[in-house]
Design a protein around this motif. Structure first.
Motif, PDB file in Angstrom:
ATOM      1  N   UNK A  62      -7.432   6.623   2.473  1.00 44.41           N
ATOM      2  CA  UNK A  62      -7.292   7.948   1.858  1.00 44.41           C
ATOM      3  C   UNK A  62      -6.243   8.782   2.591  1.00 44.41           C
ATOM      4  N   UNK A  63      -6.190   8.662   3.901  1.00 41.04           N
ATOM      5  CA  UNK A  63      -5.192   9.405   4.673  1.00 41.04           C
ATOM      6  C   UNK A  63      -3.786   8.900   4.362  1.00 41.04           C
ATOM      7  N   UNK A  64      -3.638   7.589   4.251  1.00 44.50           N
ATOM      8  CA  UNK A  64      -2.343   7.015   3.864  1.00 44.50           C
ATOM      9  C   UNK A  64      -1.938   7.505   2.484  1.00 44.50           C
ATOM     10  N   UNK A  65      -2.892   7.505   1.541  1.00 43.41           N
ATOM     11  CA  UNK A  65      -2.601   7.975   0.192  1.00 43.41           C
ATOM     12  C   UNK A  65      -2.202   9.430   0.159  1.00 43.41           C
ATOM     13  N   UNK A  87       0.836  -1.203   0.000  1.00 42.41           N
ATOM     14  CA  UNK A  87       0.000   0.000   0.000  1.00 42.41           C
ATOM     15  C   UNK A  87       0.870   1.251   0.000  1.00 42.41           C
ATOM     16  N   UNK A  88       1.870   1.285   0.876  1.00 39.24           N
ATOM     17  CA  UNK A  88       2.741   2.460   0.969  1.00 39.24           C
ATOM     18  C   UNK A  88       3.515   2.680  -0.323  1.00 39.24           C
ATOM     19  N   UNK A  89       4.165   1.634  -0.808  1.00 42.05           N
ATOM     20  CA  UNK A  89       4.934   1.774  -2.047  1.00 42.05           C
ATOM     21  C   UNK A  89       4.018   2.072  -3.235  1.00 42.05           C
ATOM     22  N   UNK A  99      -5.049   4.863  -5.953  1.00 44.63           N
ATOM     23  CA  UNK A  99      -4.444   3.579  -5.576  1.00 44.63           C
ATOM     24  C   UNK A  99      -4.861   3.188  -4.169  1.00 44.63           C
ATOM     25  N   UNK A 100      -4.888   4.152  -3.253  1.00 42.75           N
ATOM     26  CA  UNK A 100      -5.298   3.868  -1.883  1.00 42.75           C
ATOM     27  C   UNK A 100      -6.733   3.355  -1.840  1.00 42.75           C
TER      28      UNK A 100
END
Length: 264
Positions: free
Chosen positions: A203-206, A138-140, A185-186
């Motif tokens: 969405x916050x991570x994205x 998810x992060x990458x 993507x998120x």
């Protein structure tokens, strides 16, 4: 261009493969990248790898990035490591009668934190007991989507310069495109595996991955301009060095860990 593409495909495939495998292979990769990255950092600052301040910096990097807990070895907290490293570097300025300056000591402390904890955070995320590969992907995925979105949206619609004195080719339109692609993507991750992450958190991570990742890129660009260099290294022909390729990662992963958005 051909060399750049070939290098990118090979390096990308190797990195993704080791990320999927995880375990000691991925950890070894992170340790190697951290050591090479710190070597580039020291060289950018005109400090030889064998200089005592560099050697202390390497110790700091290894204290951060090596998987001590997996080996059953208890080490001090990150704050304690930083304080002890600061003390030793400051002591070095006294021992060398200021041949190692306070400015030089501060640079090595910053480098050990920036590089060491940056790669250590990637290892922490991959080692998450529940679905570590998912969170890493998810992060990458968001970081790379931001890079792709910024490039193509900037090429197609970019008119307003983002920060011309640091990176003349980047535009506000491209930056917004990067945020949009990262959010998409998120959302895809949240829709495909809803049991792992709710949409609002995805969405916050994205958003963090896109904004912080672009800042990471600008930070490295600004530093290279200060040092009047094009690339941090030559490890990857056509792509530069480790810090050139990992500048976004070194900011995004620590932020995701420190904000506790991931279930560490």
């Amino acid at each position: 261009m051909r060399q750049r593409i070939i290098t990118g495909v090979i390096a990308g495939a190797l990195f993704i493969g080791l990320t999927i495998v995880g375990g000691w292979l991925f950890t070894t990769l992170l340790v190697l990248l951290a050591l090479i990255g710190f070597t580039e950092y020291a060289r950018m600052n005109n400090v030889a790898w064998s200089h005592p301040s560099s050697l202390l910096g390497y110790v700091g990097v290894l204290l951060f990035v090596l998987p001590w807990s997996e080996w059953g070895i208890a080490i001090p907290s990150a704050l304690t490591i930083l304080w002890m490293l600061a003390f030793l570097l400051l002591a070095l300025t006294v021992i060398t009668k200021n041949r190692t300056t306070i400015d030089g000591a501060a640079l090595m402390l910053l480098g050990a934190l920036y590089v060491g904890y940056g790669f250590a955070a990637m290892g922490e995320v991959r080692q998450i007991e529940q679905h570590g590969l998912f969170w890493t992907s998810l992060a990458f995925g968001c970081i790379w989507a931001s890079d792709i979105g910024a490039y193509f949206m900037g090429r197609a619609f970019g008119k307003t310069k983002l920060w011309p004195s640091i990176s003349p080719n980047k535009t506000i339109e491209g930056a917004l495109g990067g945020v949009l692609f990262s959010l998409i993507v998120a959302v895809v991750f949240a829709l495909i595996v809803p049991e792992n992450i709710e949409l609002s958190k995805a969405l916050l991570v994205g958003l963090i991955a896109a904004v912080a990742g672009q800042f990471g890129d600008l930070i490295q660009s600004a530093y290279k301009r200060v040092r009047n260099i094009k690339d941090t290294g030559t490890l990857l022909p056509g792509h530069g060095g480790v810090l050139d390729r990992c500048d976004s990662w070194l900011i995004v992963f620590p932020l995701l860990v420190l904000t506790e958005l991931l279930p560490l």
